[in-house]
Design a protein around this motif. Structure first.
Motif, PDB file in Angstrom:
ATOM      1  N   ASP A  83      36.374  19.937  -0.703  1.00  0.00           N
ATOM      2  CA  ASP A  83      37.325  18.808   0.036  1.00  0.00           C
ATOM      3  C   ASP A  83      36.988  17.535  -0.549  1.00  0.00           C
ATOM      4  O   ASP A  83      38.144  16.721  -0.384  1.00  0.00           O
ATOM      5  CB  ASP A  83      36.949  18.904   1.541  1.00  0.00           C
ATOM      6  N   LEU A  84      35.860  17.105  -0.838  1.00  0.00           N
ATOM      7  CA  LEU A  84      35.520  15.583  -1.219  1.00  0.00           C
ATOM      8  C   LEU A  84      36.410  15.306  -2.590  1.00  0.00           C
ATOM      9  O   LEU A  84      36.722  14.329  -2.767  1.00  0.00           O
ATOM     10  CB  LEU A  84      34.349  15.431  -1.323  1.00  0.00           C
ATOM     11  N   ALA A 103      25.917   6.087  -1.696  1.00  0.00           N
ATOM     12  CA  ALA A 103      27.269   5.526  -1.711  1.00  0.00           C
ATOM     13  C   ALA A 103      27.385   4.723  -0.253  1.00  0.00           C
ATOM     14  O   ALA A 103      28.277   3.480  -0.516  1.00  0.00           O
ATOM     15  CB  ALA A 103      28.081   6.766  -1.581  1.00  0.00           C
ATOM     16  N   LYS A 104      26.799   4.914   0.700  1.00  0.00           N
ATOM     17  CA  LYS A 104      27.134   3.969   1.930  1.00  0.00           C
ATOM     18  C   LYS A 104      26.016   3.085   2.337  1.00  0.00           C
ATOM     19  O   LYS A 104      26.020   2.358   3.146  1.00  0.00           O
ATOM     20  CB  LYS A 104      27.357   4.975   3.091  1.00  0.00           C
ATOM     21  N   PHE A 135      26.302   5.031  11.260  1.00  0.00           N
ATOM     22  CA  PHE A 135      25.148   5.292  11.416  1.00  0.00           C
ATOM     23  C   PHE A 135      24.144   4.500  10.279  1.00  0.00           C
ATOM     24  O   PHE A 135      24.593   4.328   9.235  1.00  0.00           O
ATOM     25  CB  PHE A 135      24.724   7.049  11.210  1.00  0.00           C
ATOM     26  N   PRO A 136      22.831   4.408  10.868  1.00  0.00           N
ATOM     27  CA  PRO A 136      22.106   3.527   9.961  1.00  0.00           C
ATOM     28  C   PRO A 136      21.293   4.549   9.068  1.00  0.00           C
ATOM     29  O   PRO A 136      20.987   4.048   7.991  1.00  0.00           O
ATOM     30  CB  PRO A 136      20.924   2.734  10.857  1.00  0.00           C
ATOM     31  N   VAL A 137      21.076   5.556   9.504  1.00  0.00           N
ATOM     32  CA  VAL A 137      20.149   6.598   8.823  1.00  0.00           C
ATOM     33  C   VAL A 137      20.791   8.013   8.882  1.00  0.00           C
ATOM     34  O   VAL A 137      21.152   8.266   9.764  1.00  0.00           O
ATOM     35  CB  VAL A 137      18.831   6.769   9.464  1.00  0.00           C
ATOM     36  N   LEU A 138      20.684   8.684   7.666  1.00  0.00           N
ATOM     37  CA  LEU A 138      21.007  10.304   7.540  1.00  0.00           C
ATOM     38  C   LEU A 138      19.970  11.099   7.290  1.00  0.00           C
ATOM     39  O   LEU A 138      18.906  10.684   7.191  1.00  0.00           O
ATOM     40  CB  LEU A 138      22.015  10.265   6.369  1.00  0.00           C
ATOM     41  N   VAL A 164      33.340  13.412   7.939  1.00  0.00           N
ATOM     42  CA  VAL A 164      31.789  13.067   7.538  1.00  0.00           C
ATOM     43  C   VAL A 164      31.588  11.888   6.834  1.00  0.00           C
ATOM     44  O   VAL A 164      30.771  10.826   7.053  1.00  0.00           O
ATOM     45  CB  VAL A 164      31.160  14.390   7.056  1.00  0.00           C
ATOM     46  N   VAL A 165      32.350  11.441   5.772  1.00  0.00           N
ATOM     47  CA  VAL A 165      32.196  10.440   4.962  1.00  0.00           C
ATOM     48  C   VAL A 165      32.623   8.927   5.716  1.00  0.00           C
ATOM     49  O   VAL A 165      31.945   8.191   5.664  1.00  0.00           O
ATOM     50  CB  VAL A 165      33.066  10.615   3.743  1.00  0.00           C
ATOM     51  N   GLU A 166      33.622   9.125   6.461  1.00  0.00           N
ATOM     52  CA  GLU A 166      34.203   7.775   7.568  1.00  0.00           C
ATOM     53  C   GLU A 166      33.058   7.799   8.415  1.00  0.00           C
ATOM     54  O   GLU A 166      32.828   6.547   8.696  1.00  0.00           O
ATOM     55  CB  GLU A 166      35.499   8.245   7.883  1.00  0.00           C
TER      56      GLU A 166
END
Length: 278
Positions: free
Chosen positions: A274-275, A133-134, A110-113, A103-105
């Motif tokens: 996990d993170l 963060a991204k 994507f431009p928007v979450l 998911v982080v990768e």
């Protein structure tokens, strides 16, 4: 003051626009598609796509259904200049296991979450952290299957939808949000089941009507009630009234809502663990 732009994003279908029109003013043609890229991601991802036409929608379904390659899909969306968002990033289909590191990768693509009204606060806060963060924009969505249009929304500058979305991409949006609570999910599940039992309330006249809650128990009930053939045989003939009473009693008990919230809290704990490992 009302909403400047509204989009109805059904799962993998755009039949609604055949009924309401594809080019109505301030109605943005949109769809929520799912794609299972086993190599890059490992679990199902949901993506909202906006301003597409019928031809583009067919192309999208070709990629999601056959190629199952998320990078190919996003390359196509960018080539067609179609706005798109990463919906409820920390989510997976029942029976799958979320790969938080994936998911982080892929958030980079994507431009928007999406900040989702159907998710608990812990998961939504993780989305905000990921967006920061991204350096991604964030949009608020209801993700309601029973109405509640405009209960949450996004404010941004722009006289056209393209300008509006561009502002969100640049982080110039303001979110009016809510998080999932026990009372809200209990009411939502009851309304979904009640709608499925009462076939007179079905707006679309398809063979089946299904709504996914993400909870295996509730989804099984919905799948049975949503199948018109099963519904006719089971609910209208042998023990229809008893089944309806049973389903409504289970829903009123709050058990499905409790199980669903427990599932989301467990997912949030898993993602956090996990993170930290990653």
């Amino acid at each position: 003051m009302g909403l400047s732009f509204v989009s109805f994003t059904d799962h993998d279908t755009m039949e609604a626009y055949d009924r309401i029109g594809w080019t109505r003013e301030n109605i943005i043609a949109g769809v929520e598609v799912k794609i299972l890229d086993r190599k890059r991601v490992g679990h199902t991802v949901h993506i909202n796509i906006y301003t597409l036409n019928k031809t583009q929608f067919r192309e999208v379904l070709e990629i999601t259904g056959k190629a199952q390659d998320i990078e190919s899909l996003i390359q196509y969306l960018k080539s067609e200049k179609l706005p798109f968002t990463f919906n409820h990033p920390f989510w997976h289909e029942p029976g799958e296991r979320l790969r938080a590191e994936a998911v982080v990768e892929i958030a980079e693509l994507f431009p928007v979450l999406e900040y989702n009204m159907g998710r608990i606060k812990k998961l939504n806060r993780m989305v905000l952290d990921l967006a920061r963060a991204k350096n991604k924009g964030v949009v608020a969505s209801t993700d309601s299957h029973t109405g509640e249009i405009g209960r949450v929304f996004t404010l941004a500058e722009g006289s056209t939808f393209q300008e509006f979305f561009a502002s969100i991409k640049e982080g110039q949006g303001w979110l009016v949000t809510e998080d999932l609570t026990y009372d809200r999910i209990k009411a939502e599940i009851f309304k979904r089941l009640d709608m499925l039992i009462d076939k007179q309330s079905w707006v679309m006249g398809g063979e089946n009507l299904n709504m996914s809650t993400g909870n295996a128990i509730v989804d099984k009930i919905i799948k049975t009630l949503g199948n018109k053939e099963e519904n006719t045989r089971a609910t209208e003939k042998a023990f229809g009234k008893l089944l309806k009473l049973l389903v409504r009693s289970i829903s009123h008990s709050g058990l499905p809502a409790t199980l669903y919230l427990r599932q989301q809290n467990q997912l949030a704990s898993q993602v956090k663990e996990d993170l930290q490992v990653v």
